[in-house]
Design a protein around this motif. Structure first.
Motif, PDB file in Angstrom:
ATOM      1  N   GLN A  15      28.625  52.823   0.561  1.00  0.00           N
ATOM      2  CA  GLN A  15      28.833  54.017   1.375  1.00  0.00           C
ATOM      3  C   GLN A  15      28.890  55.258   0.496  1.00  0.00           C
ATOM      4  OE1 GLN A  15      32.366  53.359   3.636  1.00  0.00           O
ATOM      5  NE2 GLN A  15      31.348  51.953   5.064  1.00  0.00           N
ATOM      6  N   ILE A  44      26.210  57.505  10.509  1.00  0.00           N
ATOM      7  CA  ILE A  44      27.104  56.519   9.896  1.00  0.00           C
ATOM      8  C   ILE A  44      28.341  56.304  10.766  1.00  0.00           C
ATOM      9  CG2 ILE A  44      28.630  56.125   7.921  1.00  0.00           C
ATOM     10  CD1 ILE A  44      26.471  57.419   6.165  1.00  0.00           C
ATOM     11  N   THR A  73      23.367  62.598   8.757  1.00  0.00           N
ATOM     12  CA  THR A  73      23.664  61.302   8.150  1.00  0.00           C
ATOM     13  C   THR A  73      25.098  60.891   8.458  1.00  0.00           C
ATOM     14  OG1 THR A  73      22.140  61.847   6.362  1.00  0.00           O
ATOM     15  CG2 THR A  73      23.611  60.002   5.992  1.00  0.00           C
ATOM     16  N   LYS A  74      26.002  61.863   8.404  1.00  0.00           N
ATOM     17  CA  LYS A  74      27.414  61.586   8.686  1.00  0.00           C
ATOM     18  C   LYS A  74      27.592  61.115  10.130  1.00  0.00           C
ATOM     19  CE  LYS A  74      31.958  63.690   8.619  1.00  0.00           C
ATOM     20  NZ  LYS A  74      32.728  64.915   8.377  1.00  0.00           N
ATOM     21  N   GLU A 127      27.353  54.088  13.686  1.00  0.00           N
ATOM     22  CA  GLU A 127      27.200  52.699  13.235  1.00  0.00           C
ATOM     23  C   GLU A 127      28.561  52.027  13.073  1.00  0.00           C
ATOM     24  OE1 GLU A 127      24.887  52.612   9.658  1.00  0.00           O
ATOM     25  OE2 GLU A 127      23.053  53.232  10.688  1.00  0.00           O
TER      26      GLU A 127
END
Length: 135
Positions: free
Chosen positions: A8, A26, A22-23, A29
């Motif tokens: 990570q 993530i 991207t944050k 997810e």
């Protein structure tokens, strides 16, 4: 076996302006994996998560020879199919129980009588003489 975790990015990098997408990805997810783990936690074990190679490949079709073909019915769900299954089973049982005859019983009994007559008519000494002559 230790479970392998995905590397990570540090939180300070994810807080940067250009890493916003991207944050978010993530975080989604992580939420999804937590939801799935919560839903199926009582069903899925760690061994199931990390298992691989649980399949056996067989190069022969021998195991498929005795399988039933066609439609099946159980507990009266389809009476027509069950009737056909019963007829097929009965036919198979009849074929197995009664061997097919190459020679009828009459012909066999006549041949056996003739063999018995030959056997009792000739004495053991005559049989030895006949065998010597044939050689």
């Amino acid at each position: 076996m230790a479970s392998r975790k995905k590397p990570q990015l540090p939180k300070s990098v994810l807080d940067m302006k250009f890493m916003k997408k991207t944050k978010d990805r993530i975080e989604k997810e992580i939420e999804n994996t937590q939801d799935i783990e919560g839903l199926y936690s009582n069903v899925i074990t760690n061994e199931m998560r990390h298992a691989s190679g649980n399949y056996i490949s067989e190069s022969s079709f021998v195991y498929c020879e005795d399988l039933l073909e066609g439609r099946l019915s159980f507990k009266g769900m389809n009476p027509e199919i069950e009737r056909l299954m019963a007829l097929e089973c009965k036919k198979d049982d009849d074929d197995k129980s009664e061997m097919k005859k190459d020679v009828s019983d009459d012909i066999l009994s006549k041949k056996m009588e003739s063999f018995k007559k030959r056997k009792w008519s000739s004495s053991p000494s005559e049989c030895k003489i006949k065998k010597r002559k044939n050689k």
